[in-house]
Design a protein around this motif. Sequence first.
Motif, PDB file in Angstrom:
ATOM      1  N   ALA A   6     -22.065  -2.141  17.206  1.00 53.53           N
ATOM      2  CA  ALA A   6     -22.128  -2.676  18.564  1.00 53.53           C
ATOM      3  C   ALA A   6     -22.754  -4.069  18.569  1.00 53.53           C
ATOM      4  O   ALA A   6     -22.280  -4.972  19.274  1.00 53.53           O
ATOM      5  CB  ALA A   6     -22.928  -1.727  19.463  1.00 53.53           C
ATOM      6  N   GLN A   7     -23.805  -4.265  17.773  1.00 54.07           N
ATOM      7  CA  GLN A   7     -24.441  -5.582  17.699  1.00 54.07           C
ATOM      8  C   GLN A   7     -23.467  -6.628  17.162  1.00 54.07           C
ATOM      9  O   GLN A   7     -23.357  -7.724  17.712  1.00 54.07           O
ATOM     10  CB  GLN A   7     -25.664  -5.530  16.787  1.00 54.07           C
ATOM     11  N   ARG A   8     -22.773  -6.267  16.105  1.00 49.10           N
ATOM     12  CA  ARG A   8     -21.834  -7.222  15.507  1.00 49.10           C
ATOM     13  C   ARG A   8     -20.735  -7.590  16.504  1.00 49.10           C
ATOM     14  O   ARG A   8     -20.326  -8.754  16.585  1.00 49.10           O
ATOM     15  CB  ARG A   8     -21.233  -6.640  14.229  1.00 49.10           C
ATOM     16  N   TYR A   9     -20.282  -6.620  17.268  1.00 53.36           N
ATOM     17  CA  TYR A   9     -19.198  -6.893  18.205  1.00 53.36           C
ATOM     18  C   TYR A   9     -19.680  -7.707  19.405  1.00 53.36           C
ATOM     19  O   TYR A   9     -19.058  -8.702  19.783  1.00 53.36           O
ATOM     20  CB  TYR A   9     -18.575  -5.586  18.682  1.00 53.36           C
ATOM     21  N   PHE A  10     -20.785  -7.305  19.991  1.00 53.13           N
ATOM     22  CA  PHE A  10     -21.219  -7.952  21.238  1.00 53.13           C
ATOM     23  C   PHE A  10     -21.956  -9.266  20.997  1.00 53.13           C
ATOM     24  O   PHE A  10     -21.834 -10.200  21.795  1.00 53.13           O
ATOM     25  CB  PHE A  10     -22.078  -6.995  22.057  1.00 53.13           C
ATOM     26  N   ILE A  11     -22.722  -9.381  19.918  1.00 56.04           N
ATOM     27  CA  ILE A  11     -23.438 -10.639  19.667  1.00 56.04           C
ATOM     28  C   ILE A  11     -22.491 -11.701  19.140  1.00 56.04           C
ATOM     29  O   ILE A  11     -22.505 -12.847  19.602  1.00 56.04           O
ATOM     30  CB  ILE A  11     -24.602 -10.408  18.678  1.00 56.04           C
ATOM     31  N   LEU A  12     -21.629 -11.333  18.201  1.00 56.03           N
ATOM     32  CA  LEU A  12     -20.717 -12.331  17.639  1.00 56.03           C
ATOM     33  C   LEU A  12     -19.438 -12.493  18.460  1.00 56.03           C
ATOM     34  O   LEU A  12     -18.779 -13.525  18.369  1.00 56.03           O
ATOM     35  CB  LEU A  12     -20.387 -11.987  16.184  1.00 56.03           C
ATOM     36  N   SER A  13     -19.100 -11.490  19.267  1.00 57.95           N
ATOM     37  CA  SER A  13     -17.965 -11.555  20.197  1.00 57.95           C
ATOM     38  C   SER A  13     -16.750 -12.253  19.583  1.00 57.95           C
ATOM     39  O   SER A  13     -16.336 -13.323  20.052  1.00 57.95           O
ATOM     40  CB  SER A  13     -18.378 -12.276  21.482  1.00 57.95           C
ATOM     41  N   PRO A  14     -16.164 -11.706  18.536  1.00 59.85           N
ATOM     42  CA  PRO A  14     -15.003 -12.374  17.925  1.00 59.85           C
ATOM     43  C   PRO A  14     -13.862 -12.543  18.920  1.00 59.85           C
ATOM     44  O   PRO A  14     -13.510 -11.613  19.647  1.00 59.85           O
ATOM     45  CB  PRO A  14     -14.622 -11.428  16.781  1.00 59.85           C
ATOM     46  N   SER A  15     -13.323 -13.736  18.974  1.00 57.94           N
ATOM     47  CA  SER A  15     -12.228 -14.060  19.888  1.00 57.94           C
ATOM     48  C   SER A  15     -10.955 -14.306  19.089  1.00 57.94           C
ATOM     49  O   SER A  15     -11.002 -14.846  17.984  1.00 57.94           O
ATOM     50  CB  SER A  15     -12.570 -15.313  20.699  1.00 57.94           C
ATOM     51  N   TYR A  16      -9.834 -13.905  19.648  1.00 55.59           N
ATOM     52  CA  TYR A  16      -8.556 -14.060  18.961  1.00 55.59           C
ATOM     53  C   TYR A  16      -7.648 -15.044  19.698  1.00 55.59           C
ATOM     54  O   TYR A  16      -6.437 -15.054  19.479  1.00 55.59           O
ATOM     55  CB  TYR A  16      -7.883 -12.688  18.823  1.00 55.59           C
ATOM     56  N   GLN A  17      -8.238 -15.859  20.551  1.00 53.98           N
ATOM     57  CA  GLN A  17      -7.449 -16.793  21.348  1.00 53.98           C
ATOM     58  C   GLN A  17      -6.825 -17.877  20.460  1.00 53.98           C
ATOM     59  O   GLN A  17      -7.477 -18.434  19.587  1.00 53.98           O
ATOM     60  CB  GLN A  17      -8.324 -17.458  22.400  1.00 53.98           C
ATOM     61  N   ALA A  34      -6.867 -12.765   9.868  1.00 56.46           N
ATOM     62  CA  ALA A  34      -6.807 -11.311   9.731  1.00 56.46           C
ATOM     63  C   ALA A  34      -7.977 -10.659  10.469  1.00 56.46           C
ATOM     64  O   ALA A  34      -9.033 -11.267  10.656  1.00 56.46           O
ATOM     65  CB  ALA A  34      -6.841 -10.931   8.245  1.00 56.46           C
ATOM     66  N   TRP A  35      -7.777  -9.390  10.860  1.00 55.81           N
ATOM     67  CA  TRP A  35      -8.841  -8.682  11.555  1.00 55.81           C
ATOM     68  C   TRP A  35     -10.052  -8.546  10.625  1.00 55.81           C
ATOM     69  O   TRP A  35      -9.935  -8.206   9.454  1.00 55.81           O
ATOM     70  CB  TRP A  35      -8.389  -7.300  11.999  1.00 55.81           C
ATOM     71  N   PHE A  36     -11.214  -8.833  11.185  1.00 58.93           N
ATOM     72  CA  PHE A  36     -12.452  -8.752  10.417  1.00 58.93           C
ATOM     73  C   PHE A  36     -13.577  -8.695  11.435  1.00 58.93           C
ATOM     74  O   PHE A  36     -13.603  -9.489  12.384  1.00 58.93           O
ATOM     75  CB  PHE A  36     -12.588 -10.001   9.538  1.00 58.93           C
ATOM     76  N   LEU A  37     -14.496  -7.751  11.278  1.00 60.70           N
ATOM     77  CA  LEU A  37     -15.643  -7.687  12.189  1.00 60.70           C
ATOM     78  C   LEU A  37     -16.764  -8.531  11.585  1.00 60.70           C
ATOM     79  O   LEU A  37     -17.374  -8.146  10.589  1.00 60.70           O
ATOM     80  CB  LEU A  37     -16.116  -6.251  12.384  1.00 60.70           C
ATOM     81  N   PRO A  38     -17.034  -9.705  12.157  1.00 62.40           N
ATOM     82  CA  PRO A  38     -18.017 -10.605  11.550  1.00 62.40           C
ATOM     83  C   PRO A  38     -19.438 -10.083  11.691  1.00 62.40           C
ATOM     84  O   PRO A  38     -19.728  -9.197  12.508  1.00 62.40           O
ATOM     85  CB  PRO A  38     -17.828 -11.905  12.349  1.00 62.40           C
ATOM     86  N   SER A  39     -20.309 -10.642  10.884  1.00 63.39           N
ATOM     87  CA  SER A  39     -21.735 -10.326  10.925  1.00 63.39           C
ATOM     88  C   SER A  39     -22.496 -11.634  10.794  1.00 63.39           C
ATOM     89  O   SER A  39     -21.920 -12.691  10.538  1.00 63.39           O
ATOM     90  CB  SER A  39     -22.108  -9.395   9.767  1.00 63.39           C
ATOM     91  N   GLU A  40     -23.799 -11.565  10.960  1.00 66.17           N
ATOM     92  CA  GLU A  40     -24.609 -12.764  10.772  1.00 66.17           C
ATOM     93  C   GLU A  40     -24.418 -13.313   9.362  1.00 66.17           C
ATOM     94  O   GLU A  40     -24.227 -14.520   9.172  1.00 66.17           O
ATOM     95  CB  GLU A  40     -26.085 -12.460  11.029  1.00 66.17           C
ATOM     96  N   ARG A  41     -24.435 -12.430   8.389  1.00 64.51           N
ATOM     97  CA  ARG A  41     -24.272 -12.870   7.004  1.00 64.51           C
ATOM     98  C   ARG A  41     -22.903 -13.487   6.768  1.00 64.51           C
ATOM     99  O   ARG A  41     -22.770 -14.514   6.083  1.00 64.51           O
ATOM    100  CB  ARG A  41     -24.478 -11.684   6.058  1.00 64.51           C
ATOM    101  N   SER A  42     -21.845 -12.892   7.357  1.00 66.95           N
ATOM    102  CA  SER A  42     -20.495 -13.386   7.069  1.00 66.95           C
ATOM    103  C   SER A  42     -20.266 -14.773   7.654  1.00 66.95           C
ATOM    104  O   SER A  42     -19.633 -15.616   7.017  1.00 66.95           O
ATOM    105  CB  SER A  42     -19.441 -12.399   7.594  1.00 66.95           C
ATOM    106  N   VAL A  43     -20.764 -15.037   8.861  1.00 68.82           N
ATOM    107  CA  VAL A  43     -20.533 -16.374   9.431  1.00 68.82           C
ATOM    108  C   VAL A  43     -21.361 -17.431   8.702  1.00 68.82           C
ATOM    109  O   VAL A  43     -20.928 -18.582   8.570  1.00 68.82           O
ATOM    110  CB  VAL A  43     -20.794 -16.408  10.955  1.00 68.82           C
ATOM    111  N   TYR A  44     -22.531 -17.043   8.202  1.00 67.46           N
ATOM    112  CA  TYR A  44     -23.298 -17.985   7.367  1.00 67.46           C
ATOM    113  C   TYR A  44     -22.499 -18.331   6.110  1.00 67.46           C
ATOM    114  O   TYR A  44     -22.420 -19.506   5.704  1.00 67.46           O
ATOM    115  CB  TYR A  44     -24.636 -17.365   6.959  1.00 67.46           C
TER     116      TYR A  44
END
Length: 278
Positions: A24-35, A117-127
Motif C-alpha cells: 500500500a505504501q509503495r502504491y500510494f506514496i509513489l503513485s505510479p502513473s501510466y499517462q 512494463a508494469w512494475f511496482l516502484p519503491s524508494e530503492r527502485s527510483v533511487y
Amino acid sequence: MGAFKKILALSAAILLAMSLWELAQRYFILSPSYQTGKTPQDYGVRYQEAWLPIPKAEGGGLVHAWWLPAESPTAPAVLFLHGNDSTLHTDIDLILSLRRLGLAVMAIDYRGYGGGAWFLPSERSVYADARAAWQAFKKLSPQASKHLVYGHSLGGAIAMDMAAVSLGVDGVIIDGGFLSIADIAKSYTASWLPFDALIRHNFSSYSKLPAIAAPKLFIHCSGDEVVPMALGERLYQLSPQPKARLFMQGGDHDACYRRDGEVWAAWVASMAGKSDVF
C-alpha cells in the motif's frame, strides 16, 4: 498444539498485514502513473528516446528516457526527475521550458511509470533508476559546461539522494521539495503522530543534506496544495551552503515554474551559469 496453531495463525496474519502495508505504501506514496501523450517532436523539438537497463540486483528492467540535446555540445545539461503521479508526458511543458533556456535535457520515467512494463516502484527502485540515468546522462553530455539535476516534488527527494552519492553534480534544483513523507503526513494531521516509524518509503533527506556540496536552488510557491511552503522553508534552512531560494506568492504545486516564468527562467539559467542571478 492448539496454542501453537493460534500463534502460527497470528504470525501469519501479522506477516500478511505487514506485506499489505508495504504494498500500500509503495502504491500510494509513489503513485505510479501510466499517462502517455505528446512528445517533444510534436512541438518541433529534436529529441531521442532511450531505454536504460537496470542491473538485476536492482530488480532489472528498463528506464525510459528522453534526450533533448542542445545546439552546442558545451551547453549546460540538466537531468529532470519528475514526481509521483507524473510521467514524461504530463511534465512535458516543464521539460521543454528547461530546453528553451538553452540547456540539454535528459528526462526519465522511473520503472512502473509511463509506457514501460508494469512494475511496482519503491524508494530503492527510483533511487536506482535516477543513478542509472545520471551515468547515461554524463555519457551523453561529456563536454557540457555544467551537469545539473532538477527534481520536482518527489523527484526532489530523489535528486537529493542522487546528489549525495553521485560524482560530478554541479548544481541541484529542488522544486516543491520536502524533507520526508512523514513530515508531509504530519502537516496534514498532527506533529506527534508516529509516521516516521510507520512509513518505510519515507524519502527522508535529513541525513543526506550534509553530503550535498553542490550549489542548491529551492523553488516553492505559497499556493502549493500538496507540499506546504513551510516544509520547503524548513528544507532550505537545514540545507548547507551554497544555497538560494526562489519562493513565490501564489502558484501551485504542479506548475510553480509558471507563476512568474521570467523570474524562474532567470534563476535556473543562473544555476546553469548562463546569467548572474545566483
